[in-house]
Design a protein around this motif. Structure first.
Motif, short mmCIF file in Angstrom:
data_model
loop_
_atom_site.label_atom_id
_atom_site.label_comp_id
_atom_site.label_asym_id
_atom_site.label_seq_id
_atom_site.Cartn_x
_atom_site.Cartn_y
_atom_site.Cartn_z
N GLN A 4 -48.61 9.24 -2.15
CA GLN A 4 -49.89 9.42 -1.47
C GLN A 4 -50.11 10.89 -1.20
OE1 GLN A 4 -52.19 6.91 -0.72
NE2 GLN A 4 -53.51 8.64 -0.21
N ALA A 5 -51.09 11.46 -1.90
CA ALA A 5 -51.37 12.89 -1.76
C ALA A 5 -52.58 13.11 -0.87
CB ALA A 5 -51.62 13.51 -3.12
N SER A 6 -52.59 14.24 -0.19
CA SER A 6 -53.72 14.61 0.65
C SER A 6 -53.78 16.11 0.81
CB SER A 6 -53.59 13.95 2.03
OG SER A 6 -52.42 14.38 2.69
N GLY A 7 -54.92 16.61 1.31
CA GLY A 7 -55.02 18.01 1.66
C GLY A 7 -55.94 18.85 0.81
N GLY A 8 -56.53 18.29 -0.23
CA GLY A 8 -57.43 19.07 -1.06
C GLY A 8 -58.74 19.35 -0.34
N GLY A 9 -59.57 20.16 -0.95
CA GLY A 9 -60.86 20.47 -0.36
C GLY A 9 -61.47 21.71 -0.95
N LEU A 10 -62.51 22.19 -0.28
CA LEU A 10 -63.22 23.38 -0.70
C LEU A 10 -62.78 24.56 0.17
CD1 LEU A 10 -65.52 24.87 -2.22
CD2 LEU A 10 -67.08 24.04 -0.42
N VAL A 11 -62.44 25.65 -0.47
CA VAL A 11 -61.99 26.84 0.26
C VAL A 11 -62.55 28.08 -0.43
CG1 VAL A 11 -59.84 27.02 -1.04
CG2 VAL A 11 -59.97 27.99 1.26
N GLN A 12 -62.80 29.12 0.34
CA GLN A 12 -63.30 30.37 -0.23
C GLN A 12 -62.16 31.16 -0.88
OE1 GLN A 12 -65.34 32.51 2.86
NE2 GLN A 12 -67.21 31.33 2.59
N PRO A 13 -62.48 32.00 -1.84
CA PRO A 13 -61.44 32.85 -2.43
C PRO A 13 -60.71 33.64 -1.36
CG PRO A 13 -63.43 32.96 -3.74
CD PRO A 13 -63.78 32.17 -2.51
N GLY A 14 -59.39 33.69 -1.50
CA GLY A 14 -58.56 34.35 -0.50
C GLY A 14 -58.09 33.43 0.60
N GLY A 15 -58.62 32.23 0.64
CA GLY A 15 -58.26 31.28 1.68
C GLY A 15 -56.98 30.53 1.37
N SER A 16 -56.67 29.58 2.25
CA SER A 16 -55.42 28.81 2.15
C SER A 16 -55.69 27.32 2.28
CB SER A 16 -54.45 29.24 3.26
OG SER A 16 -54.12 30.60 3.15
#
Length: 119
Positions: A4-16
């Motif tokens: 079970q994977a989780s944690g993806g999303g949209l992030v700006q360049p340089g983000g984490s």
């Protein structure tokens, strides 16, 4: 065995971002756990992998930016991703080589989680 994977999303360049993947089922032991990714039009590629001895291996493109770790007690692997770049945009897949009571040693894949790096 399920991953079970989780944690993806949209992030700006340089983000984490931090991805997690938990293995469940009738597990005897986990030999290695890792992360692969697949961008549109590309083949699935290894991102990082960690074995039972905590030895790690990374794709050259993520060395110094990504860190893989695992919690053996929780059968969970993490991928800490820093300094993200648009080129890191992909669907990320968890992978594990597991020894289970039911089928012995086999390799399993989790469902993908999308990571999008964009401003």
């Amino acid at each position: 065995v399920q991953l079970q994977a989780s944690g993806g999303g949209l992030v700006q360049p340089g983000g984490s971002l931090r991805l997690s993947c938990a293995a469940s089922g009738s597990i005897v032991s986990i030999h290695h756990m890792g992360w692969f990714r697949q961008a549109p039009g590309n083949q699935r590629e290894l991102v990082a992998i960690i074995n039972h001895g905590d030895n790690t291996n990374y794709a050259d493109s993520v060395k110094g930016r990504f860190t893989i770790s695992r919690d053996n007690a929780e059968n969970t692997v993490y991928l800490n991703m820093n300094s993200l770049k648009p080129g890191d945009t992909a669907v990320y897949y968890c992978n594990a080589k597991v020894d289970s009571h039911r089928v012995g040693i086999s390799t399993y894949w989790g469902h993908g989680t999308l990571v999008t790096v964009s401003s």
